[in-house]
Write a protein that holds these residues in place. Structure first.
Motif, short mmCIF file in Angstrom:
data_model
loop_
_atom_site.label_atom_id
_atom_site.label_comp_id
_atom_site.label_asym_id
_atom_site.label_seq_id
_atom_site.Cartn_x
_atom_site.Cartn_y
_atom_site.Cartn_z
N THR A 277 -4.44 1.09 8.60
CA THR A 277 -3.53 1.12 7.49
C THR A 277 -3.75 2.24 6.51
O THR A 277 -4.90 2.11 6.17
CB THR A 277 -3.44 -0.16 6.92
OG1 THR A 277 -3.46 -1.48 7.70
CG2 THR A 277 -2.14 -0.03 5.62
N SER B 47 0.39 2.90 2.54
CA SER B 47 1.50 2.22 3.61
C SER B 47 1.47 0.89 3.53
O SER B 47 0.38 0.22 3.35
CB SER B 47 1.08 2.96 4.62
OG SER B 47 2.08 2.23 5.69
N LYS B 48 2.48 0.31 3.84
CA LYS B 48 2.51 -1.36 4.01
C LYS B 48 2.51 -1.40 5.29
O LYS B 48 2.66 -2.77 5.90
CB LYS B 48 3.82 -1.48 3.31
CG LYS B 48 3.88 -1.55 1.87
CD LYS B 48 5.27 -2.07 1.27
CE LYS B 48 5.49 -1.67 0.01
NZ LYS B 48 6.71 -2.35 -0.71
N ASP C 169 7.09 4.74 1.49
CA ASP C 169 6.36 3.66 0.84
C ASP C 169 5.73 4.59 -0.32
O ASP C 169 5.58 4.22 -1.55
CB ASP C 169 5.19 3.33 1.52
CG ASP C 169 5.36 2.09 2.60
OD1 ASP C 169 6.74 1.79 2.29
OD2 ASP C 169 4.69 2.07 3.47
#
Length: 949
Positions: free
Chosen positions: A186, A190-191, A225
């Motif tokens: 990840t 960022s999601k 994001d």
């Protein structure tokens, strides 16, 4: 002619038999000569194998495409080199307007001929969460299934991505992150998480931590994001792999793309068949050397490499020479029989020289074979060290043959002096074993003195002239050769100290003096090794002192600063401050804000029309005239520039801080160690505190709020700021002796608020109660990472030089080389003086005398070499430092003539300092260690020998 041929054949056979009979001595000399051959041949193979052919480079850069096209963001037609490594705007940089291009302009896609294929390759950078924390990682988007990318990377295991949540990772990323095939990754901002489904390798960048995903699956979500969090988004570098068919992307197509589309092209056809220089506009507009990488490198490096090779050969000859001399003396009866049977001096010389030829040839074969085997065996390690795969294993026989001939030449050079000495002995002396009495050479000391004086003069001349370091190095080498030539005489002078020594050291010193032909080369070899180490150590120690003197602290000792970058959300700063106080022993924490113009989330650089910046305005009467004139410093005469350089208005401030204008209370003055009570009282009373004299006029300071990218009015003075709204504050100017550590103006929060200047938090200055340990710093980094903030923490620790480790390594290296050379000399001495040692045993000397004598023989050689080497090594270091002092003085003089500020007028501090600790270690520890080592490895008793008949 035939007779000479047969005599040389016989001499070589005798030398080969003698070398085989004396295996220990032969192996010693062979190892000394072969060792550098191993290194040189391995380096040659590594360099040649790492050099890529044009075809190999084209595959690694272009894959299966005909060309790679990218936008250099010049915004104007360009000229480029055939390899696309250099480019410039058409017409040069004189009339070029950078604002027309720049990275903010959208990357242009190439306009291709009909029927062409292309694939977009985008690269950006981001911080990615790992098992250990955060890792700066290269993110790449390209279609991994496209046939155009074949050859750009190698899929080692796994499979290609098939969905939007799947990516590839390099082995370097897995190694640094602690992840493995199948892990989820990840990016910090960022999601979205991504699964690693394959591991690949970049042949040209083995150490690159990179993630690769199909187009639109990695960078676009990260961009959304980032913008949602108030950031500026992702700014990838876009390139296009192009397949046009036919003849490929020709040079004419490249030039047309440069002119019409303003794009940079790296073409396979041009790489494989580059055009002539006359067809390259970039070269015809300006000299090619200006655009050739490393064009200014060459002469100096060649001189340095030649000097190193020459000194290495000299040291090998100096160490191998005594071995051949001892071998000749051990074979003197055999050589005497040659003379008794009609052989003349040239036959004796041929036999001894053949010994050097035989061992040199054996060393060449052995060293080259070991070098090849070593390179093959260490190929993965070498590729990992240089960071790229070999194109192929490139063995060049002619180069290896030249390296081998260097070994043969070294063996012959080492055997010349022993061959001449052996040929001068009479047949009677050779057969009876008597060495005879030889007069000291009176010419060699004179030549040595001349070389020392001439070399020192050349080195000093190079230090004061513009000829530079090359002349200094050459003069120092000549002076060192002079010391080598003077060594036999100096060894004799050392012998006069024997009258005050006990029995064993006196015998060792007398033996060394009596056998100067063996001792002098060994001492000279130690001298050469130590001289180089002392020269580097003296130079490094002097640079260390200079760096300590020039070090400028960014904060008071023990104080610290934690701050965010301009893109971090200001709402997260309070949590960052609380984390700081929780993880570190903070004594005083001064929270600071920055003025913001526009929306609260605006960066301080005015990067959009809705945002702006706050600038401190220097009153026109207090601006430096040198920079306000129409033509800058060139508008004034030299006399005027010299007068203005001392003007207080032209004194430069400190740079390197993110915010020189801050909003804070009196705690900041405490952290900055400001002890002026007037400054504290002024800040409490609502006045601004200035650390820069030019900013304050009549106890007032002006802050201008500038919106967007406002520029100064056309025709205004060069130092005129952009127009905006001015805010005037009552100000207190601190004394000039008070440091602001980059802060120019402190506004009290109440004054900023009443003037309508908004501010947002960006960091804190702090002092610690004691210090911050490594564990505390790591815990702080981990806690800040959990907050997801991009922060910078620094604590002023004062000057921390890294040269102490270098000095230690140099001392250890010199010690090992010195002990090795002295040990070789001791072994030769024992072989040469075996009869004397057996005589000592025959007359009833205690068994420990043999061990003690060997130890002192080794220690005496080491001590003499260290003393002479220390004296010889200081000269090149002094010469190089004097060269740097002259260059620094010239730089200051040029600055004065061009009207630069008085800061550049300071007399350059270029000290010359001898590292007495290093010299003490060499003068004491090395000889003592060499003596103890020799004593430990020497047998205390030996068998008595029968008298030779």
């Amino acid at each position: 002619m035939i007779s000479s041929y047969h005599s040389w054949i016989a001499a070589i056979r005798i030398a080969r038999r003698d070398a085989w009979r004396s295996k220990g001595r032969s192996a010693l000399v062979l190892a000394m000569i072969a060792l550098p051959i191993v290194g040189v041949s391995a380096v040659d193979l590594t360099i040649r194998s790492s050099e890529l052919s044009p075809e190999q480079r084209a595959v690694r850069v272009l894959g299966a495409a005909d060309a790679k096209v990218r936008d250099p963001h010049m915004g104007t037609p360009i000229y480029q080199s055939p390899d696309a490594q250099s480019y410039a705007p058409v017409g040069g940089y004189d009339d070029y307007q950078p604002s027309a291009g720049g990275p903010d302009r959208a990357a242009a896609a190439p306009q291709l001929p009909a029927g062409s294929q292309s694939v977009k390759d985008s690269i950006s950078y981001a911080k990615v969460r790992t098992r250990y924390g955060i890792l700066d990682t290269e993110l790449r988007e390209v279609d991994p299934a496209s046939p155009l990318v074949k050859g750009l990377w190698t899929l080692e295991r796994g499979r290609l991505p098939q969905g939007s949540g799947e990516i590839l990772a390099t082995g370097a990323f897995l190694e640094e992150s602690g992840y493995f095939l199948g892990s989820s990754v990840t990016p910090r901002e960022s999601k979205t998480s991504y699964k690693i489904v394959g591991v690949y390798e970049l042949p040209n960048a083995l150490k690159s931590a990179q993630l690769l995903a199909p187009p639109g699956t990695l960078l676009a979500p990260l961009d959304r994001d980032l913008k949602a969090a108030g950031g500026t988004g992702v700014h990838p570098q876009d390139e296009y792999l192009v397949k046009v068919g036919g003849e490929g992307f020709t040079w004419n197509m490249v030039k047309e793309t440069n002119a019409k589309q303003r794009l940079l092209v790296e073409s396979r056809a041009v790489l494989l068949n580059p055009p002539a220089d006359s067809e390259v506009p970039l070269y015809t507009e300006q000299p090619r050397d200006a655009w050739r990488p490393g064009a200014m490198i060459g002469t100096t490096e060649l001189a340095i490499v030649s000097t190193i090779v020459g000194l290495a050969m000299l040291e090998i000859c100096l160490l191998a020479g005594p071995a051949f001399a001892v071998g000749a003396r051990r074979s003197r009866r055999q050589l005497g029989l040659v003379g008794a049977n009609g052989g003349d001096r040239r036959h004796i010389r041929a036999i001894v020289l053949s010994g050097g030829l035989v061992i040199g040839a054996a060393a060449a074969v052995t060293g080259t074979a070991l070098g090849i085997a070593l390179t093959v065996g260490l190929r993965p390690v070498l590729e990992g060290t240089i960071g790229e795969r070999f194109g192929h294993f490139d063995v060049r026989p002619l180069e290896l043959l030249a390296i081998g001939l260097l070994a043969v030449l070294t063996g012959l050079l080492a055997a010349i002096v022993p061959a001449v000495n052996a040929s001068r002995q009479t047949v009677l002396a050779s057969l009876t074993g008597r060495r005879g009495v030889r007069r000291a050479n009176r010419v060699l000391p004179v030549l040595g003195l001349i070389a020392i004086a001439g070399g020192a003069a050349i080195a000093l001349f190079g230090s004061v002239s513009k000829m530079g370091a090359t002349v200094v190095a050459g003069g120092s080498a000549i002076a060192e050769l002079g010391v080598v030539a003077l060594t036999p005489t100096l060894v004799g002078l050392f012998g006069r100290a024997g009258r005050w020594l006990p029995l064993s050291p006196r015998l060792a010193l007398r033996d060394a003096v009596r056998n100067r032909g063996r001792t002098a080369p060994a001492v000279a070899a130690v001298l050469a090794a130590v001289a180089g180490t002392v020269a580097v150590a003296t130079y490094q120690h002097s640079k260390e002192i200079q760096a300590r003197h020039e070090y400028v602290a960014s904060l008071p000792f023990g104080a610290g600063l934690i701050e965010t970058n301009e893109f971090t959300a200001y709402r997260d700063v309070p949590a960052m401050r609380e984390t700081l106080s929780k993880e570190l022993p903070v004594a005083v924490r001064a929270d600071v804000d920055r003025p913001v113009v526009g929306k609260p989330g605006c960066a301080p650089w005015g990067d959009s029309p809705d945002c702006g910046r706050a600038e401190i305005i220097i009153p026109k009467a207090q601006r430096c005239p040198l920079y306000g004139a129409e033509n800058g410093p060139s508008s004034f005469t030299l006399a005027q520039r010299k007068e203005l350089r001392n003007d207080w208005r032209c004194q430069e401030g400190r740079f390197g801080v993110q915010n020189s204008l801050v909003v804070a209370d009196e705690k900041l003055l405490s952290v900055l160690a400001v002890e002026d009570p007037g400054a504290v009282a002024a800040l409490k009373a609502g006045k601004a505190v200035s650390f820069k004299k030019q900013n304050v006029l009549a106890d007032k300071v002006t802050v201008r709020l500038i919106m967007g990218r406002a520029e100064p009015a056309p025709g205004s003075a060069p130092d005129e700021p952009a127009p905006g709204q001015d805010k005037v504050f009552a100000a207190y100017q601190v004394p000039e002796s008070v440091k602001g550590y980059g802060v120019e103006l402190v506004l009290p929060p109440a004054a900023a608020k009443s003037a309508g200047i908004a501010s947002v938090p960006f960091g804190s200055y702090f002092t610690l109660d004691g210090g911050a340990s490594s564990e505390q710093r790591q815990r702080l980094a981990g806690a800040l990472d959990k907050l997801g903030m991009d922060t910078n923490v620094r604590i002023e620790k004062g000057y921390e030089g890294g040269d102490s480790l270098v000095m230690l390594v140099l001392t250890v290296f010199a010690g090992l080389v010195t002990i090795g050379a002295a040990g070789i000399a001791t072994g030769l001495a024992q072989a040469d003086a075996e009869g004397d040692l057996k005589t000592l045993a025959a007359v009833g000397a205690p068994p420990r005398v043999r061990r003690t004598l060997s130890g002192f023989q080794c220690g005496v050689v080491a001590l003499m070499g260290v003393v002479l080497g220390s004296a010889a090594g200081i000269l090149p270091a002094v010469g190089l430092r004097l060269t740097e002092r002259r260059a620094a003085a010239d730089l200051v003089r040029n600055g004065i003539e061009n009207g630069f500020s008085a800061a550049s007028e300071a007399v350059p501090y270029v000290p010359i300092s001898v590292p007495w600790t290093t010299l003490g270690g060499l003068l004491i520890v090395v000889p003592v260690g060499a003596a103890l080592l020799a004593a430990l490895v020497t047998r205390s008793s030996g068998a008595l020998a029968r008298r030779e008949v």
